[in-house]
Motif scaffolding. Sequence first.
Motif, mmCIF file in Angstrom:
data_model
loop_
_atom_site.group_PDB
_atom_site.id
_atom_site.type_symbol
_atom_site.label_atom_id
_atom_site.label_comp_id
_atom_site.label_asym_id
_atom_site.label_seq_id
_atom_site.Cartn_x
_atom_site.Cartn_y
_atom_site.Cartn_z
ATOM 1 N N LYS A 78 44.765 41.857 70.905
ATOM 2 C CA LYS A 78 44.907 43.197 70.342
ATOM 3 C C LYS A 78 43.652 44.021 70.626
ATOM 4 N N GLU A 79 42.507 43.368 70.556
ATOM 5 C CA GLU A 79 41.242 44.060 70.823
ATOM 6 C C GLU A 79 41.165 44.533 72.276
ATOM 7 N N GLU A 80 41.615 43.697 73.209
ATOM 8 C CA GLU A 80 41.606 44.095 74.622
ATOM 9 C C GLU A 80 42.549 45.274 74.857
ATOM 10 N N ILE A 81 43.704 45.228 74.226
ATOM 11 C CA ILE A 81 44.664 46.326 74.380
ATOM 12 C C ILE A 81 44.078 47.622 73.830
ATOM 13 N N MET A 82 43.478 47.550 72.648
ATOM 14 C CA MET A 82 42.905 48.749 72.052
ATOM 15 C C MET A 82 41.753 49.276 72.889
ATOM 16 N N GLU A 83 40.953 48.382 73.449
ATOM 17 C CA GLU A 83 39.851 48.807 74.304
ATOM 18 C C GLU A 83 40.378 49.493 75.560
ATOM 19 N N ALA A 84 41.452 48.974 76.123
ATOM 20 C CA ALA A 84 42.072 49.614 77.291
ATOM 21 C C ALA A 84 42.562 51.017 76.935
ATOM 22 N N ILE A 85 43.116 51.166 75.731
ATOM 23 C CA ILE A 85 43.582 52.478 75.276
ATOM 24 C C ILE A 85 42.398 53.434 75.122
ATOM 25 N N TRP A 86 41.266 52.928 74.612
ATOM 26 C CA TRP A 86 40.078 53.772 74.491
ATOM 27 C C TRP A 86 39.555 54.197 75.853
ATOM 28 N N VAL A 87 39.616 53.313 76.842
ATOM 29 C CA VAL A 87 39.207 53.691 78.199
ATOM 30 C C VAL A 87 40.109 54.813 78.705
ATOM 31 N N ALA A 88 41.403 54.664 78.483
ATOM 32 C CA ALA A 88 42.356 55.709 78.895
ATOM 33 C C ALA A 88 42.047 57.026 78.187
ATOM 34 N N SER A 89 41.729 56.944 76.911
ATOM 35 C CA SER A 89 41.406 58.149 76.142
ATOM 36 C C SER A 89 40.182 58.859 76.703
ATOM 37 N N GLU A 90 39.163 58.089 77.037
ATOM 38 C CA GLU A 90 37.940 58.671 77.595
ATOM 39 C C GLU A 90 38.239 59.322 78.940
ATOM 40 N N MET A 91 39.046 58.664 79.753
ATOM 41 C CA MET A 91 39.357 59.210 81.068
ATOM 42 C C MET A 91 40.148 60.503 80.948
#
Length: 111
Positions: A78-91
């Motif tokens: 779940k942490e990896e998924i959320m981190e991927a979402i945060w990367v997408a948000s930043e981009m």
Amino acid sequence: MDNTDMFPNTTRELAEKKAALAPQNIEAWRNFSKTVFQAGALDEKTKQLIAVAVAHVTQCPYCIRAHTPQAMRKGASKEEIMEAIWVASEMRAGAAYAHATLAMEEMEKHS
């Protein structure tokens, strides 16, 4: 909030109807998708994490619902998924800010 009017639930029946309208296209799409998500230089978990991130940038609820559990099945936490979402948000936010250069250029032209 119920979004079924905007984003109706997918069903096997609806998928079959869509496929029947363009059978060669759906076959090509299915083969393409299967090939893209196979392990290669990137493992399947990483590819699913990318898919989750991109689904958030493209804001596709169907893709989010499909790729999030697939990422978990491939071993993503779940942490990896959320981190991927945060990367997408930043981009996505970064792209909006970067495009401000275009607005700045236009403002300079019309000053």
